[in-house]
Design an enzyme around this catalytic site. Structure first.
Site, mmCIF file in Angstrom:
data_model
loop_
_atom_site.group_PDB
_atom_site.id
_atom_site.type_symbol
_atom_site.label_atom_id
_atom_site.label_comp_id
_atom_site.label_asym_id
_atom_site.label_seq_id
_atom_site.Cartn_x
_atom_site.Cartn_y
_atom_site.Cartn_z
ATOM 1 N N MET A 74 0.927 -1.496 0.265
ATOM 2 C CA MET A 74 0.476 0.209 -0.229
ATOM 3 C C MET A 74 0.577 0.849 -0.021
ATOM 4 O O MET A 74 0.700 1.988 0.060
ATOM 5 C CB MET A 74 -0.962 -0.508 1.140
ATOM 6 C CG MET A 74 -1.777 -1.376 1.563
ATOM 7 S SD MET A 74 -3.587 -0.908 2.388
ATOM 8 C CE MET A 74 -3.321 -1.108 3.657
ATOM 9 N N GLY A 75 2.173 1.076 -0.803
ATOM 10 C CA GLY A 75 2.733 2.153 -0.563
ATOM 11 C C GLY A 75 3.694 2.356 0.876
ATOM 12 O O GLY A 75 3.468 1.933 2.074
ATOM 13 N N HIS A 130 9.362 0.628 3.045
ATOM 14 C CA HIS A 130 10.542 0.611 3.424
ATOM 15 C C HIS A 130 10.947 0.184 3.513
ATOM 16 O O HIS A 130 11.258 -1.045 2.722
ATOM 17 C CB HIS A 130 10.194 1.395 5.178
ATOM 18 C CG HIS A 130 9.436 0.469 5.284
ATOM 19 N ND1 HIS A 130 9.217 -1.233 5.579
ATOM 20 C CD2 HIS A 130 7.438 0.425 5.654
ATOM 21 C CE1 HIS A 130 8.471 -1.873 6.025
ATOM 22 N NE2 HIS A 130 7.162 -1.250 6.019
ATOM 23 N N GLY A 176 11.730 -2.252 4.442
ATOM 24 C CA GLY A 176 10.977 -4.172 5.226
ATOM 25 C C GLY A 176 9.871 -4.887 3.484
ATOM 26 O O GLY A 176 10.472 -5.853 3.178
ATOM 27 N N HIS A 177 9.318 -3.619 3.202
ATOM 28 C CA HIS A 177 9.188 -4.315 1.346
ATOM 29 C C HIS A 177 10.391 -4.658 0.641
ATOM 30 O O HIS A 177 10.003 -5.340 -0.195
ATOM 31 C CB HIS A 177 8.618 -2.947 1.328
ATOM 32 C CG HIS A 177 7.017 -1.973 1.746
ATOM 33 N ND1 HIS A 177 7.256 -0.935 2.510
ATOM 34 C CD2 HIS A 177 6.335 -2.823 2.081
ATOM 35 C CE1 HIS A 177 5.786 -0.816 3.087
ATOM 36 N NE2 HIS A 177 4.875 -1.779 2.587
ATOM 37 N N LEU A 225 5.839 -11.241 7.638
ATOM 38 C CA LEU A 225 5.542 -11.556 8.686
ATOM 39 C C LEU A 225 4.835 -10.714 9.749
ATOM 40 O O LEU A 225 4.199 -11.511 10.425
ATOM 41 C CB LEU A 225 6.362 -12.901 9.150
ATOM 42 C CG LEU A 225 6.350 -14.298 7.476
ATOM 43 C CD1 LEU A 225 7.560 -14.515 8.656
ATOM 44 C CD2 LEU A 225 5.205 -14.447 8.097
ATOM 45 N N ASP A 264 2.451 -8.731 9.238
ATOM 46 C CA ASP A 264 0.866 -9.379 9.399
ATOM 47 C C ASP A 264 0.882 -10.387 9.026
ATOM 48 O O ASP A 264 0.624 -10.934 8.025
ATOM 49 C CB ASP A 264 0.066 -8.652 7.541
ATOM 50 C CG ASP A 264 0.659 -7.387 7.778
ATOM 51 O OD1 ASP A 264 -0.402 -6.187 8.229
ATOM 52 O OD2 ASP A 264 1.499 -6.458 7.244
ATOM 53 N N GLN A 298 -2.951 -11.664 8.074
ATOM 54 C CA GLN A 298 -2.906 -11.550 6.741
ATOM 55 C C GLN A 298 -2.041 -12.658 6.116
ATOM 56 O O GLN A 298 -2.745 -13.604 4.767
ATOM 57 C CB GLN A 298 -2.176 -10.315 5.982
ATOM 58 C CG GLN A 298 -2.458 -10.113 4.727
ATOM 59 C CD GLN A 298 -2.043 -9.103 4.479
ATOM 60 O OE1 GLN A 298 -3.189 -7.606 4.024
ATOM 61 N NE2 GLN A 298 -0.351 -8.639 4.425
HETATM 62 O O1 PAF Z 1 -0.262 -5.909 3.655
HETATM 63 C C1 PAF Z 1 -0.364 -4.374 2.636
HETATM 64 O O2 PAF Z 1 -0.002 -4.020 2.808
HETATM 65 C C2 PAF Z 1 -1.734 -4.831 1.998
HETATM 66 O O3 PAF Z 1 -2.833 -5.456 3.129
HETATM 67 C C3 PAF Z 1 -2.151 -5.596 0.706
HETATM 68 C C4 PAF Z 1 -1.431 -7.277 0.826
HETATM 69 C C5 PAF Z 1 -1.563 -4.921 -0.013
HETATM 70 C C6 PAF Z 1 -3.178 -5.459 0.797
HETATM 71 O O4 PAF Z 1 -3.921 -4.206 0.104
#
Ligand code: PAF
Length: 283
Positions: free
Chosen positions: A30-31, A34, A36-37, A149, A151, A154
């Site tokens: 979701m932008g 950082h 982590g991404h 992880l 999340d 999720q």
């Molecule tokens: O973890 C996130 O940033 C969001 O939940 C995702 C997986 C991009 C879905 O919108």
């Protein structure tokens, strides 16, 4: 690096890659990217030939419209970071493109995995995640998708989604990246005031205390939870959304401390909601 906003254009490129036998890794985000991404990106690049990052703040997964409005946005910096880290394609759709006005609303849920943790305190959140992730999986058609992880719920929900609906996609969980004081990296951290940022370090310190007391012989789950709750509440401006001890696979609450367990928490520091978790083993 290719930047695409149109799903049809994206599908065309993906098809070309597939026809030339390129494997595809997908990192949904979701932008406000950082390190982590970028760990998701690095992991993807080590396993596939083409890496796609999506940047889309998905309105359907926010149960609180104020939280959606306040969610940070940094597209220019995000694109620069993606380019520097060797991302092949960024998918940057608008809300109108993802959810056209003519959309017939669809709702998906995995009740057993959503009855605890964030699913309990953010009603509708995982319905939105399942909806957008399914759409993004169809559009990007990846061989492997990478999820942080931090999340953890999720990650479990998306893993169940691909198993139950036979998506031919492997889901890989990437370990949480942390700041020097142990705070889990999150796009939301930029919203913390300097004082609240200091307070937020109570979260990683709570996990240290959890390990110490668990290995020190604490056997009573209620007492353990109370010790950890009291510790978090020593911070000013702290409100606990939840602190739960659940089975790492089923995500159902545990009634005793034995074997593997997931300690997970969501904490408001000021008005910023932060989550973290760790899998621990009770000796
Ligand atoms: O973890 C996130 O940033 C969001 O939940 C995702 C997986 C991009 C879905 O919108």
């Amino acid at each position: 690096m290719i930047v695409v906003t149109d799903p049809i254009e994206l599908k065309k490129i993906v098809l070309e890659w597939k026809l030339s036998n390129q494997s595809i890794g997908f990192c949904p985000t979701m932008g406000t990217l950082h390190a982590g991404h970028m760990d998701l990106v690095k992991t993807s690049k080590s396993q596939v030939s083409k890496t796609i990052v999506s940047i889309f703040i998905n309105p359907t997964q926010f149960n609180d419209p104020k939280d959606f409005e306040a969610y940070p946005k940094n597209t220019e910096t995000d694109l620069k970071l993606c380019e520097e880290n060797g991302v092949d394609l960024v998918f940057l759709p608008s809300v109108e493109v993802m959810y056209p006005k003519s959309t017939t609303p669809i709702q998906m849920s995995i009740p057993s995995l959503q009855s605890t943790l964030c699913g309990r305190t953010r009603p509708g959140h995982f319905e939105g995640v399942l909806q957008v992730v399914s759409k993004l999986f169809h559009l990007t058609d990846p061989n492997i998708a990478f999820f942080g992880l931090k999340d953890y719920q999720q990650f479990r929900v998306v893993s169940a989604l691909v198993t139950e609906l036979n998506f031919p996609i492997q889901i890989v969980g990437v370990p949480t990246k942390r700041e020097a004081d142990g705070l889990a990296m999150s796009s939301r951290n930029v919203r913390l005031s300097p004082k609240d940022r200091e307070t937020a370090s109570l979260i990683p310190r709570m996990f240290q205390l959890a390990k110490k007391t668990l290995h020190g012989g604490e056997k009573n789950i209620l007492i353990w939870k109370e010790i950890l709750t009291d510790f978090l509440l020593t911070g000013s401006n702290v409100k606990i959304d939840y602190l739960e001890i659940v089975d790492p696979i089923t995500l159902q609450p545990l009634s005793q401390l034995s074997g593997e367990l997931l300690l997970a928490t969501a904490v408001f520091v000021g008005d910023v909601r932060l989550i973290d978790n760790e899998i621990l083993v009770s000796p």
